[in-house]
Design a protein around this motif. Sequence first.
Motif, PDB file in Angstrom:
ATOM      1  N   SER A 116      61.399  56.406  13.885  1.00 46.91           N
ATOM      2  CA  SER A 116      60.559  56.576  15.007  1.00 46.91           C
ATOM      3  C   SER A 116      59.243  56.164  14.793  1.00 46.91           C
ATOM      4  O   SER A 116      58.611  55.683  15.489  1.00 46.91           O
ATOM      5  N   GLU A 117      58.657  56.334  13.533  1.00 43.95           N
ATOM      6  CA  GLU A 117      57.333  56.020  13.096  1.00 43.95           C
ATOM      7  C   GLU A 117      57.243  54.729  13.120  1.00 43.95           C
ATOM      8  O   GLU A 117      56.212  54.022  13.795  1.00 43.95           O
ATOM      9  N   ASN A 118      58.345  53.920  12.565  1.00 42.40           N
ATOM     10  CA  ASN A 118      58.212  52.492  12.528  1.00 42.40           C
ATOM     11  C   ASN A 118      58.226  52.069  14.057  1.00 42.40           C
ATOM     12  O   ASN A 118      57.587  50.998  14.334  1.00 42.40           O
ATOM     13  N   ILE A 119      59.053  52.636  14.867  1.00 41.82           N
ATOM     14  CA  ILE A 119      59.109  52.027  16.170  1.00 41.82           C
ATOM     15  C   ILE A 119      57.873  52.081  16.855  1.00 41.82           C
ATOM     16  O   ILE A 119      57.203  51.078  17.416  1.00 41.82           O
ATOM     17  N   LYS A 120      56.911  53.192  16.554  1.00 41.91           N
ATOM     18  CA  LYS A 120      55.851  53.393  17.235  1.00 41.91           C
ATOM     19  C   LYS A 120      54.721  52.272  16.734  1.00 41.91           C
ATOM     20  O   LYS A 120      54.073  51.996  17.583  1.00 41.91           O
ATOM     21  N   ARG A 121      54.844  52.380  15.494  1.00 45.50           N
ATOM     22  CA  ARG A 121      54.039  51.206  14.994  1.00 45.50           C
ATOM     23  C   ARG A 121      54.096  49.826  15.493  1.00 45.50           C
ATOM     24  O   ARG A 121      53.253  49.215  15.923  1.00 45.50           O
ATOM     25  N   LEU A 122      55.321  49.455  15.540  1.00 47.87           N
ATOM     26  CA  LEU A 122      55.829  48.042  16.030  1.00 47.87           C
ATOM     27  C   LEU A 122      55.537  47.977  17.796  1.00 47.87           C
ATOM     28  O   LEU A 122      55.026  46.794  18.076  1.00 47.87           O
ATOM     29  N   ASP A 123      55.586  49.027  18.253  1.00 45.28           N
ATOM     30  CA  ASP A 123      55.392  49.024  19.600  1.00 45.28           C
ATOM     31  C   ASP A 123      53.980  48.965  20.111  1.00 45.28           C
ATOM     32  O   ASP A 123      53.529  48.079  20.932  1.00 45.28           O
ATOM     33  N   ASP A 124      53.070  49.726  19.250  1.00 45.11           N
ATOM     34  CA  ASP A 124      51.722  49.374  19.439  1.00 45.11           C
ATOM     35  C   ASP A 124      51.388  48.045  19.018  1.00 45.11           C
ATOM     36  O   ASP A 124      50.466  47.626  20.015  1.00 45.11           O
ATOM     37  N   LYS A 125      51.762  47.495  18.133  1.00 44.38           N
ATOM     38  CA  LYS A 125      51.478  45.910  17.936  1.00 44.38           C
ATOM     39  C   LYS A 125      51.979  45.295  19.021  1.00 44.38           C
ATOM     40  O   LYS A 125      51.201  44.298  19.430  1.00 44.38           O
ATOM     41  N   LEU A 126      53.103  45.229  19.455  1.00 42.83           N
ATOM     42  CA  LEU A 126      53.760  44.606  20.478  1.00 42.83           C
ATOM     43  C   LEU A 126      52.867  44.777  21.834  1.00 42.83           C
ATOM     44  O   LEU A 126      52.560  43.664  22.649  1.00 42.83           O
ATOM     45  N   LYS A 127      52.517  45.942  21.985  1.00 40.45           N
ATOM     46  CA  LYS A 127      51.531  46.144  23.345  1.00 40.45           C
ATOM     47  C   LYS A 127      50.483  45.286  23.205  1.00 40.45           C
ATOM     48  O   LYS A 127      49.822  44.799  24.485  1.00 40.45           O
ATOM     49  N   LYS A 128      50.026  45.531  22.017  1.00 40.75           N
ATOM     50  CA  LYS A 128      48.737  44.603  22.033  1.00 40.75           C
ATOM     51  C   LYS A 128      48.773  43.049  22.149  1.00 40.75           C
ATOM     52  O   LYS A 128      47.840  42.510  22.715  1.00 40.75           O
ATOM     53  N   LYS A 129      49.886  42.669  21.720  1.00 40.04           N
ATOM     54  CA  LYS A 129      50.085  41.180  21.770  1.00 40.04           C
ATOM     55  C   LYS A 129      50.392  40.804  23.346  1.00 40.04           C
ATOM     56  O   LYS A 129      49.832  39.713  23.816  1.00 40.04           O
ATOM     57  N   LEU A 130      51.282  41.629  23.746  1.00 40.24           N
ATOM     58  CA  LEU A 130      51.507  41.464  25.204  1.00 40.24           C
ATOM     59  C   LEU A 130      50.099  41.422  26.121  1.00 40.24           C
ATOM     60  O   LEU A 130      50.238  40.690  26.937  1.00 40.24           O
ATOM     61  N   LYS A 131      49.093  42.397  25.927  1.00 40.36           N
ATOM     62  CA  LYS A 131      47.917  42.362  26.413  1.00 40.36           C
ATOM     63  C   LYS A 131      46.969  41.262  26.453  1.00 40.36           C
ATOM     64  O   LYS A 131      46.692  40.442  27.243  1.00 40.36           O
ATOM     65  N   LYS A 132      47.115  40.731  25.192  1.00 41.27           N
ATOM     66  CA  LYS A 132      46.298  39.404  25.084  1.00 41.27           C
ATOM     67  C   LYS A 132      47.164  38.251  25.699  1.00 41.27           C
ATOM     68  O   LYS A 132      46.435  37.599  26.174  1.00 41.27           O
ATOM     69  N   LEU A 133      48.403  38.450  25.310  1.00 35.83           N
ATOM     70  CA  LEU A 133      49.185  37.068  25.938  1.00 35.83           C
ATOM     71  C   LEU A 133      48.840  37.069  27.570  1.00 35.83           C
ATOM     72  O   LEU A 133      48.578  36.036  28.081  1.00 35.83           O
ATOM     73  N   ASN A 134      48.932  38.156  28.119  1.00 35.54           N
ATOM     74  CA  ASN A 134      48.783  38.373  29.730  1.00 35.54           C
ATOM     75  C   ASN A 134      47.437  37.959  30.063  1.00 35.54           C
ATOM     76  O   ASN A 134      47.327  37.074  31.090  1.00 35.54           O
ATOM     77  N   SER A 135      46.583  38.321  29.178  1.00 38.37           N
ATOM     78  CA  SER A 135      45.083  37.941  29.685  1.00 38.37           C
ATOM     79  C   SER A 135      45.036  36.442  29.768  1.00 38.37           C
ATOM     80  O   SER A 135      44.189  36.036  30.654  1.00 38.37           O
ATOM     81  N   LEU A 136      45.436  35.807  28.828  1.00 38.00           N
ATOM     82  CA  LEU A 136      45.472  34.313  28.624  1.00 38.00           C
ATOM     83  C   LEU A 136      46.566  33.722  29.863  1.00 38.00           C
ATOM     84  O   LEU A 136      45.816  32.855  30.270  1.00 38.00           O
ATOM     85  N   LEU A 137      47.513  34.273  30.219  1.00 42.70           N
ATOM     86  CA  LEU A 137      48.518  33.621  31.104  1.00 42.70           C
ATOM     87  C   LEU A 137      47.805  33.464  32.313  1.00 42.70           C
ATOM     88  O   LEU A 137      48.036  32.748  33.298  1.00 42.70           O
ATOM     89  N   LEU A 138      46.957  34.768  32.474  1.00 43.71           N
ATOM     90  CA  LEU A 138      46.344  34.841  33.922  1.00 43.71           C
ATOM     91  C   LEU A 138      45.203  33.545  34.117  1.00 43.71           C
ATOM     92  O   LEU A 138      44.618  33.333  35.255  1.00 43.71           O
ATOM     93  N   TYR A 139      44.876  33.019  33.106  1.00 47.47           N
ATOM     94  CA  TYR A 139      43.879  31.797  33.057  1.00 47.47           C
ATOM     95  C   TYR A 139      44.441  30.347  33.373  1.00 47.47           C
ATOM     96  O   TYR A 139      43.878  29.392  33.602  1.00 47.47           O
ATOM     97  N   ILE A 140      46.016  30.376  33.186  1.00 52.40           N
ATOM     98  CA  ILE A 140      46.754  29.227  33.296  1.00 52.40           C
ATOM     99  C   ILE A 140      46.890  28.891  34.782  1.00 52.40           C
ATOM    100  O   ILE A 140      47.607  29.644  35.523  1.00 52.40           O
ATOM    101  N   PRO A 141      46.402  27.635  35.169  1.00 55.46           N
ATOM    102  CA  PRO A 141      46.602  27.391  36.687  1.00 55.46           C
ATOM    103  C   PRO A 141      47.844  27.020  37.061  1.00 55.46           C
ATOM    104  O   PRO A 141      48.728  26.756  36.035  1.00 55.46           O
ATOM    105  N   ASN A 142      48.146  26.821  38.242  1.00 52.76           N
ATOM    106  CA  ASN A 142      49.577  26.323  38.537  1.00 52.76           C
ATOM    107  C   ASN A 142      49.751  24.867  38.397  1.00 52.76           C
ATOM    108  O   ASN A 142      48.812  24.138  38.222  1.00 52.76           O
ATOM    109  N   ILE A 143      50.874  24.479  38.133  1.00 55.15           N
ATOM    110  CA  ILE A 143      51.158  22.970  37.933  1.00 55.15           C
ATOM    111  C   ILE A 143      51.257  22.227  39.176  1.00 55.15           C
ATOM    112  O   ILE A 143      51.608  22.918  40.381  1.00 55.15           O
TER     113      ILE A 143
END
Length: 423
Positions: free
Chosen positions: A79-106
């Motif tokens: 469970s501790e490992n899960i929590k650690r990886l989940d936190d890491k994943l969450k940060k990645k997703l947040k960063k990824l999402n903030s970048l995706l919002l700047y990609i214009p439509n094709i």
Amino acid sequence: MLSLQFIRKNQDMVLDALKSKKVILNLETILEIDTERRDLIRNVDDLKAKRNKVSQLISIKKKNNENSDEEIKNMRSVSENIKRLDDKLKKKLKKLNSLLLYIPNIFHNSVPSGLSEENNILVREWGKKPDQNKDYKDHVHLCDKLNLTDFSRASKMSGSAFPLYTNLGAKLERSLINFMLDYHIKQHGYSELMPPFLTNREATTTTGQLPKLEDDMYYIESDDLFCIPTAEVPVTNMYANEILRQDDLPLKHVAYSACFRREAGSYGKDTRGLLRVHQFNKVEMVNFVVPSQSYEFLEKLTKDAEDILQELNLHYRVISLCKGDISFAAAKCYDIEVWSPGEQKYLEVSSCSNFESFQARRGNIKYRCNKDQKVHFVHTLNGSGLATPRLMVALLETYQNDDGSISIPKVLQPYMGIDVIKK
RNA sequence: GGAGAGUUGGCAGAGCGGUAAUGCAGCGGAUUGCUAAUCCGUAGUCGGCGAUAGUCGGCUCCCGAGUUCAAAUCUCGGACUCUCCGCCA
């Protein structure tokens, strides 16, 4: 917003859109983060599968009064490992999402190439330029003589570029709005809405104004709300996070709203009178349609807007915007420009766009397909039908008479109750 | 601004620490066949493998944080809806 899967498979199209829409963003970075994301998901999902299995086992053992201390001890570290990886994943997703919002439509493949205005394509013209030999007064002069607006007094309360319509000017503005609403409802089958004029951050992100264009918006800090630049924002968000029935599509809404734009960076351009203002009135049409039909509806929507100008018998042209001129969220866009005899140029009074699934994905607007019962994103479209300030400019200038009076077009006479504005 | 109630799959609605009953609707299938009944299946999303069909796994009970081996369920914070009170147009 585009899906990561699409971006991965169509990098050239995304790069074309980034370049044409002048967005500086490193696609490589996004793809790297995406890879890291998928690796993390795989790792953490494996751990979670293990946890679920063992939890099941613990549950059974407890029921049978068997000892499960060993399992519980092991799961603690899992469970501790899960929590650690989940936190890491969450940060990645947040960063990824903030970048995706700047990609214009094709772009749709029918969009003309080219990066500047000159590359826009004239699609059609309607009517004729009024007699070029006549001495046309411009709308500022006409409004002044006939007391239709009062900009200097408006500046006392709000500053420059906030129109104050007065007397028959105010009534004409109101008449135009009512005429357009009634016309779209009766002739084109739209259902009417009167939306909120302030929207939250989330809704304003759906339509694409945020995060990129925050500086162009009027913002109410105490409540984290934005003054809408167009009714497109509240109306498109009406069905956010909903799954619509295919039988309910197409949904066609028309809404009046005041529109607020800071016009940051455009000072000194078209500053006279009503040509470019911070607050204006607009009747907006919004369509929610099945993807396969969206380009049909773009043509229809554009015609709906044109009909208003035809009813008012004003000369206009329709142009198809080139890649460099299309807005961030749109896949394809037609501008309708009305002729201003006073300025001797065409003025944009409407912008009709197909956003395909770009806004639907941001706002999570879906429908359930009758055929396969699966859920898909809808396509959204919208167009002004129309914005009033420049329409009023063209109207006053085109309908001016030699004696300084202005004739009222037939279709507006019932709303105005008169057929001429004179001193 | 103050007080209370609520938020569960398309809808309705149970569950109140052991991993989402049940009903209805829609869709697909089976069966029987007289304008219908019965039975079975059917949420979304992310990821792995696979050319596809598919298959395996994760997540999801308004949102977020916490407690726990384990959270729809317990604790804290927030959003929204409804009712009442206050204030105001």
